[in-house]
Design a protein around this motif. Structure first.
Motif, PDB file in Angstrom:
ATOM      1  N   THR A  27       0.997  -0.866   0.152  1.00 57.23           N
ATOM      2  CA  THR A  27       0.196   0.465   0.225  1.00 57.23           C
ATOM      3  C   THR A  27       0.766   1.266  -0.031  1.00 57.23           C
ATOM      4  O   THR A  27       1.884   1.219   0.811  1.00 57.23           O
ATOM      5  CB  THR A  27      -0.927  -0.353   1.324  1.00 57.23           C
ATOM      6  OG1 THR A  27      -1.950  -0.951   1.259  1.00 57.23           O
ATOM      7  CG2 THR A  27      -1.894   0.700   1.504  1.00 57.23           C
ATOM      8  N   SER A  28       0.884   1.697  -1.368  1.00 59.24           N
ATOM      9  CA  SER A  28       1.634   3.619  -1.323  1.00 59.24           C
ATOM     10  C   SER A  28       1.282   4.050   0.101  1.00 59.24           C
ATOM     11  O   SER A  28       0.113   4.051   1.016  1.00 59.24           O
ATOM     12  CB  SER A  28       0.981   4.033  -1.723  1.00 59.24           C
ATOM     13  OG  SER A  28      -0.569   4.823  -2.067  1.00 59.24           O
ATOM     14  N   VAL A  29       2.337   5.156   0.122  1.00 54.60           N
ATOM     15  CA  VAL A  29       2.016   6.137   1.641  1.00 54.60           C
ATOM     16  C   VAL A  29       1.203   7.278   1.148  1.00 54.60           C
ATOM     17  O   VAL A  29       0.125   7.629   2.419  1.00 54.60           O
ATOM     18  CB  VAL A  29       3.491   6.924   1.360  1.00 54.60           C
ATOM     19  CG1 VAL A  29       3.471   7.949   1.727  1.00 54.60           C
ATOM     20  CG2 VAL A  29       4.161   6.093   2.295  1.00 54.60           C
ATOM     21  N   THR A  30       0.891   7.383  -0.147  1.00 59.22           N
ATOM     22  CA  THR A  30      -0.520   8.682  -0.036  1.00 59.22           C
ATOM     23  C   THR A  30      -1.522   7.671   0.557  1.00 59.22           C
ATOM     24  O   THR A  30      -2.558   8.200   1.067  1.00 59.22           O
ATOM     25  CB  THR A  30      -0.339   8.902  -1.747  1.00 59.22           C
ATOM     26  OG1 THR A  30       0.940   9.318  -1.777  1.00 59.22           O
ATOM     27  CG2 THR A  30      -1.361   9.932  -1.546  1.00 59.22           C
ATOM     28  N   ASP A  31      -1.787   6.536   0.341  1.00 56.26           N
ATOM     29  CA  ASP A  31      -2.607   5.664   0.753  1.00 56.26           C
ATOM     30  C   ASP A  31      -3.094   4.908   1.942  1.00 56.26           C
ATOM     31  O   ASP A  31      -4.217   5.542   2.175  1.00 56.26           O
ATOM     32  CB  ASP A  31      -2.777   4.459   0.075  1.00 56.26           C
ATOM     33  CG  ASP A  31      -3.213   4.255  -1.436  1.00 56.26           C
ATOM     34  OD1 ASP A  31      -3.785   5.506  -1.624  1.00 56.26           O
ATOM     35  OD2 ASP A  31      -3.615   2.857  -2.368  1.00 56.26           O
ATOM     36  N   VAL A  32      -1.601   4.981   2.214  1.00 56.68           N
ATOM     37  CA  VAL A  32      -2.150   5.338   3.993  1.00 56.68           C
ATOM     38  C   VAL A  32      -2.947   6.253   4.690  1.00 56.68           C
ATOM     39  O   VAL A  32      -3.180   6.196   5.213  1.00 56.68           O
ATOM     40  CB  VAL A  32      -0.770   4.815   4.307  1.00 56.68           C
ATOM     41  CG1 VAL A  32      -0.656   4.883   6.350  1.00 56.68           C
ATOM     42  CG2 VAL A  32      -0.165   3.767   4.763  1.00 56.68           C
ATOM     43  N   GLU A  39      -5.531  14.033   5.049  1.00 60.46           N
ATOM     44  CA  GLU A  39      -6.148  15.594   3.451  1.00 60.46           C
ATOM     45  C   GLU A  39      -5.268  15.044   2.661  1.00 60.46           C
ATOM     46  O   GLU A  39      -5.811  15.584   1.457  1.00 60.46           O
ATOM     47  CB  GLU A  39      -6.506  16.930   4.184  1.00 60.46           C
ATOM     48  CG  GLU A  39      -7.274  17.093   5.273  1.00 60.46           C
ATOM     49  CD  GLU A  39      -7.826  18.242   5.303  1.00 60.46           C
ATOM     50  OE1 GLU A  39      -7.363  19.239   3.993  1.00 60.46           O
ATOM     51  OE2 GLU A  39      -7.919  18.353   6.323  1.00 60.46           O
ATOM     52  N   SER A  40      -4.037  14.742   2.927  1.00 63.01           N
ATOM     53  CA  SER A  40      -2.971  15.000   1.948  1.00 63.01           C
ATOM     54  C   SER A  40      -1.540  14.010   2.230  1.00 63.01           C
ATOM     55  O   SER A  40      -1.399  14.060   3.687  1.00 63.01           O
ATOM     56  CB  SER A  40      -1.989  15.810   1.219  1.00 63.01           C
ATOM     57  OG  SER A  40      -2.075  16.662   2.215  1.00 63.01           O
ATOM     58  N   ALA A  41      -0.560  13.782   1.504  1.00 59.95           N
ATOM     59  CA  ALA A  41       0.183  12.552   1.492  1.00 59.95           C
ATOM     60  C   ALA A  41       1.756  13.773   2.566  1.00 59.95           C
ATOM     61  O   ALA A  41       2.569  13.781   3.209  1.00 59.95           O
ATOM     62  CB  ALA A  41       0.788  12.158   0.217  1.00 59.95           C
ATOM     63  N   GLN A  42       1.601  14.553   1.970  1.00 60.37           N
ATOM     64  CA  GLN A  42       2.494  15.939   2.459  1.00 60.37           C
ATOM     65  C   GLN A  42       2.250  16.419   3.974  1.00 60.37           C
ATOM     66  O   GLN A  42       3.328  15.915   4.593  1.00 60.37           O
ATOM     67  CB  GLN A  42       2.444  16.907   1.620  1.00 60.37           C
ATOM     68  CG  GLN A  42       2.942  16.997   0.142  1.00 60.37           C
ATOM     69  CD  GLN A  42       1.749  16.409  -0.722  1.00 60.37           C
ATOM     70  OE1 GLN A  42       1.216  16.217  -0.780  1.00 60.37           O
ATOM     71  NE2 GLN A  42       2.132  16.370  -2.063  1.00 60.37           N
ATOM     72  N   TYR A  43       0.752  15.820   3.825  1.00 55.92           N
ATOM     73  CA  TYR A  43       1.032  16.582   5.115  1.00 55.92           C
ATOM     74  C   TYR A  43       0.616  16.022   6.102  1.00 55.92           C
ATOM     75  O   TYR A  43       1.376  16.251   8.111  1.00 55.92           O
ATOM     76  CB  TYR A  43      -0.959  17.252   5.456  1.00 55.92           C
ATOM     77  CG  TYR A  43      -1.293  17.408   6.960  1.00 55.92           C
ATOM     78  CD1 TYR A  43      -0.708  18.583   7.513  1.00 55.92           C
ATOM     79  CD2 TYR A  43      -2.413  16.851   7.548  1.00 55.92           C
ATOM     80  CE1 TYR A  43      -1.395  18.920   8.645  1.00 55.92           C
ATOM     81  CE2 TYR A  43      -2.165  16.909   9.006  1.00 55.92           C
ATOM     82  CZ  TYR A  43      -2.473  17.927   9.508  1.00 55.92           C
ATOM     83  OH  TYR A  43      -2.409  18.282  11.069  1.00 55.92           O
ATOM     84  N   PHE A  44       0.613  14.671   6.066  1.00 53.77           N
ATOM     85  CA  PHE A  44       0.912  13.344   6.905  1.00 53.77           C
ATOM     86  C   PHE A  44       1.999  13.342   7.215  1.00 53.77           C
ATOM     87  O   PHE A  44       2.702  12.622   7.897  1.00 53.77           O
ATOM     88  CB  PHE A  44       0.168  12.093   5.996  1.00 53.77           C
ATOM     89  CG  PHE A  44       0.658  10.830   6.466  1.00 53.77           C
ATOM     90  CD1 PHE A  44       0.281  10.028   7.757  1.00 53.77           C
ATOM     91  CD2 PHE A  44       1.737   9.251   5.193  1.00 53.77           C
ATOM     92  CE1 PHE A  44       0.289   8.923   8.471  1.00 53.77           C
ATOM     93  CE2 PHE A  44       2.414   8.669   6.469  1.00 53.77           C
ATOM     94  CZ  PHE A  44       1.384   8.834   7.022  1.00 53.77           C
ATOM     95  N   ALA A  45       2.480  13.346   5.849  1.00 50.04           N
ATOM     96  CA  ALA A  45       4.776  13.518   5.896  1.00 50.04           C
ATOM     97  C   ALA A  45       5.222  14.090   7.239  1.00 50.04           C
ATOM     98  O   ALA A  45       5.632  13.357   7.557  1.00 50.04           O
ATOM     99  CB  ALA A  45       5.532  13.325   5.059  1.00 50.04           C
ATOM    100  N   ARG A  46       4.596  15.321   7.151  1.00 52.73           N
ATOM    101  CA  ARG A  46       4.970  16.197   7.934  1.00 52.73           C
ATOM    102  C   ARG A  46       4.646  15.753   9.432  1.00 52.73           C
ATOM    103  O   ARG A  46       5.602  16.090  10.237  1.00 52.73           O
ATOM    104  CB  ARG A  46       4.306  17.661   7.589  1.00 52.73           C
ATOM    105  CG  ARG A  46       4.964  19.358   8.831  1.00 52.73           C
ATOM    106  CD  ARG A  46       4.571  20.041   7.690  1.00 52.73           C
ATOM    107  NE  ARG A  46       3.257  19.934   7.375  1.00 52.73           N
ATOM    108  CZ  ARG A  46       2.684  21.000   6.141  1.00 52.73           C
ATOM    109  NH1 ARG A  46       3.096  20.609   4.997  1.00 52.73           N
ATOM    110  NH2 ARG A  46       1.596  20.379   5.875  1.00 52.73           N
ATOM    111  N   VAL A  47       3.332  15.784   9.684  1.00 50.08           N
ATOM    112  CA  VAL A  47       3.140  15.256  10.698  1.00 50.08           C
ATOM    113  C   VAL A  47       3.195  13.777  11.330  1.00 50.08           C
ATOM    114  O   VAL A  47       4.178  13.859  12.943  1.00 50.08           O
ATOM    115  CB  VAL A  47       1.347  14.987  10.563  1.00 50.08           C
ATOM    116  CG1 VAL A  47       0.793  14.529  12.498  1.00 50.08           C
ATOM    117  CG2 VAL A  47       0.850  16.225  10.403  1.00 50.08           C
TER     118      VAL A  47
END
Length: 80
Positions: A27-32, A39-47
């Motif tokens: 499963t891609s990081v974006t899908d996770v 809301e987005s993969a970028q925000y998820f990565a930052r948090v």
């Protein structure tokens, strides 16, 4: 356990996400991120980096289940 509701929700989402990253490697990081309510993969990565000290990809590559069991470094998030 005196924390704002949004912080509690974020911690719960990160707990689920960290398990998904380790257990569902296809499963891609974006899908996770999206499946866990970010809301987005970028925000998820930052948090995620703020709470763990590493990116979701680094976390997955290291297979760091010990970190998930003990807790996140920067945010003291217990993932039990």
């Amino acid at each position: 356990t005196n924390m704002p509701p949004i912080e509690y929700l974020t911690r719960c989402r990160l707990e689920v996400a960290s398990r998904m990253l380790l257990e569902r490697r296809r499963t891609s990081v974006t899908d996770v991120a999206l499946r866990c309510g970010f809301e987005s993969a970028q925000y998820f990565a930052r948090v995620f980096r703020r709470y763990t000290g590493c990116s979701p990809r680094e976390f997955r590559r290291s297979g760091d289940s010990a970190r998930a069991e003990v807790g996140f470094a920067a945010g003291s998030v217990a993932l039990r």
